[in-house]
Design a protein around this motif. Sequence first.
Motif, short mmCIF file in Angstrom:
data_model
loop_
_atom_site.label_atom_id
_atom_site.label_comp_id
_atom_site.label_asym_id
_atom_site.label_seq_id
_atom_site.Cartn_x
_atom_site.Cartn_y
_atom_site.Cartn_z
N ARG A 148 81.88 18.04 56.54
CA ARG A 148 81.38 19.20 57.28
C ARG A 148 82.40 20.32 57.46
NH1 ARG A 148 79.04 16.81 62.54
NH2 ARG A 148 80.97 15.61 62.34
N PRO A 149 83.71 20.05 57.62
CA PRO A 149 84.65 21.18 57.64
C PRO A 149 84.58 22.02 56.37
CG PRO A 149 85.70 19.24 58.54
CD PRO A 149 84.39 18.79 57.98
N TRP A 150 84.42 21.35 55.22
CA TRP A 150 84.27 22.08 53.96
C TRP A 150 82.99 22.91 53.99
CZ3 TRP A 150 86.63 20.77 48.86
CH2 TRP A 150 87.80 20.00 48.99
N ALA A 151 81.90 22.29 54.46
CA ALA A 151 80.62 23.00 54.53
C ALA A 151 80.72 24.20 55.46
CB ALA A 151 79.52 22.04 54.99
N TRP A 157 82.56 31.65 54.53
CA TRP A 157 82.88 32.44 53.32
C TRP A 157 81.63 33.15 52.78
CZ3 TRP A 157 80.82 30.30 48.62
CH2 TRP A 157 81.12 31.02 47.47
N SER A 158 80.50 32.46 52.84
CA SER A 158 79.30 32.97 52.18
C SER A 158 78.46 33.90 53.04
CB SER A 158 78.41 31.80 51.72
OG SER A 158 77.99 31.02 52.83
N THR A 159 78.63 33.84 54.38
CA THR A 159 77.81 34.67 55.26
C THR A 159 78.13 36.15 55.05
OG1 THR A 159 77.73 32.90 56.90
CG2 THR A 159 77.14 35.10 57.65
N PHE A 160 77.13 36.91 54.62
CA PHE A 160 77.27 38.36 54.36
C PHE A 160 78.33 38.67 53.32
CE2 PHE A 160 76.12 38.71 59.13
CZ PHE A 160 74.78 38.51 58.86
#
Length: 548
Positions: A148-151, A157-160
């Motif tokens: 989950r830390p990776w997720a 990173w991926s948000t917006f």
Amino acid sequence: MGDLTMYRYDSYDQAIVDARVEEFRDQTQRRLAGQLTEDQFKPLRLMNGLYLQLHAYMLRVAIPYGTLSAAQMRVLGGIARKYDKGYGHFTTRQNLQYNWIKLSDAPDILAELAKVEMHAIQTSGNCIRNISSDQYAGVDAAEVADPRPWAELLRQWSTFHPEFTYLPRKFKIAVIAADEDRSAMRLHDIGLKLVSRDGVIGAEVYAGGGMGRTPMVAPLIRDFVTEDEIVAYLEACLRVYNRYGRRDNKYKARIKILVHEIGVEEYRRQVEEEFAHMRQQGLNPPVEELARIRAFFAPPAYETGLSDKIDRADPAFALWVDRNVAAHKAAGYAIVNISLKPQGGIPGDASAEQMELVADLADRYSLGEIRVTHAQNLVLPHVRKADLPAVWQALEEAGLAEANLDLITDIIACPGLDYCALANARAIPVAQKIAARFADPQRQRDLGELKLKISGCINACGHHHAGHIGILGVDRKGVENYQLLLGGSGAQDASLGQITGPGFSEDGVVEAIEKVTDIYLEQRQDGERFLDTYRRIGMKPFKEAIYG
């Protein structure tokens, strides 16, 4: 939300979500006032998880990597009661959908979610969607690390992300950390499996999987990337896709088509070239950032000296333990799976009262934590074995103690034509008829692990390609028709189901499944699951039984 093993918003996270709510409130008011047309409003609402379905708006709420606090679940239940028809639907992406939303209420719902660190960002549109993971993350003794830390790092990173906000098509990522795959990792656009090499944690990277009208199992793209370079490597994967993915045909726009058409070797070569460029630019986040995030997922202070003994005197309780309770990495603890597939129910649905009960049980018995599963069930991840009878009793009284995990009645189903504007056929009534036909608990146990999955259209939201038995609803000259598939798997032995032949009526497909299970019982050898028998004897005996 207490001392939970889950990420907590910082001031930046909260500010982003709050600003998005107010922005959408303004957009909604302009739509209601007629200042925006539906065509102008559609991309704006989809960025906030709001779909226009057959009968009403549907709001899809993000549950990153399937982790929820009791407080969050309580709010989800309250929203179901106040703004919906008293229930919500948990999905195969570990999200929650409300199917009866009024447009005027949508901003208020998002505001209520924001108060408990939730949102509907990344649940729609051609962006990187909600990151999914293993529902046993952090509590499975067999995992190499908590994924989950990776997720969470990838979520941030991926948000917006400006470069990936308008991809050729939606993009789905799953992260797991054990050999057992409970997340259909290889049926995602990118799948990461954490592994340890010489004491160093890194990941195998798979790319180009997916379902829909062209299902594919993702091939291995790289056998090891270290945790300090994972973001740069994924950025390279996305850049190659964003550059060459088709934008002229939405049916050929997913990364699986690109990887298939240019070939695995060429895609890998281009990614490695881009990755080398990313390294030169130094675009990896500092290692301290993953360490900062990882601190939120430190194991809780489990009690020591607990007994591993379970009182199995009650036979109904013992059956539930055998089927729905899984091993926990801490002595004296267990993982409790809550089936959302009761007899006569709708797969994945939970009422406001049931959500609130699960929240209460989480607070009392599971350190305030809940997980949502890829199979549309719920999990209490930290239950003391001594508390199992009390948990079971409460679930039993609420109609949530069905002991059918991974059995034929633990059906994955999309909402189908009862709700979805894209569907060609209903999925829910078919699931209910199959569950009724196989209602006898002893019969279910005799059949053993048998994963049945139903989709109401080719978009495959019910993951029918990955079912040991899969059902695809199609429209045949205005009549609902159901194709039967056999031999799929979304697990570590990932495979795609094959169509048996001509389709069936609603009742006909139930009869066909009965015949399929009869052949399995006749042909199986010691310890074989349905899937094992199918792989050994092939399609022919099943086809002969079905079609005569």
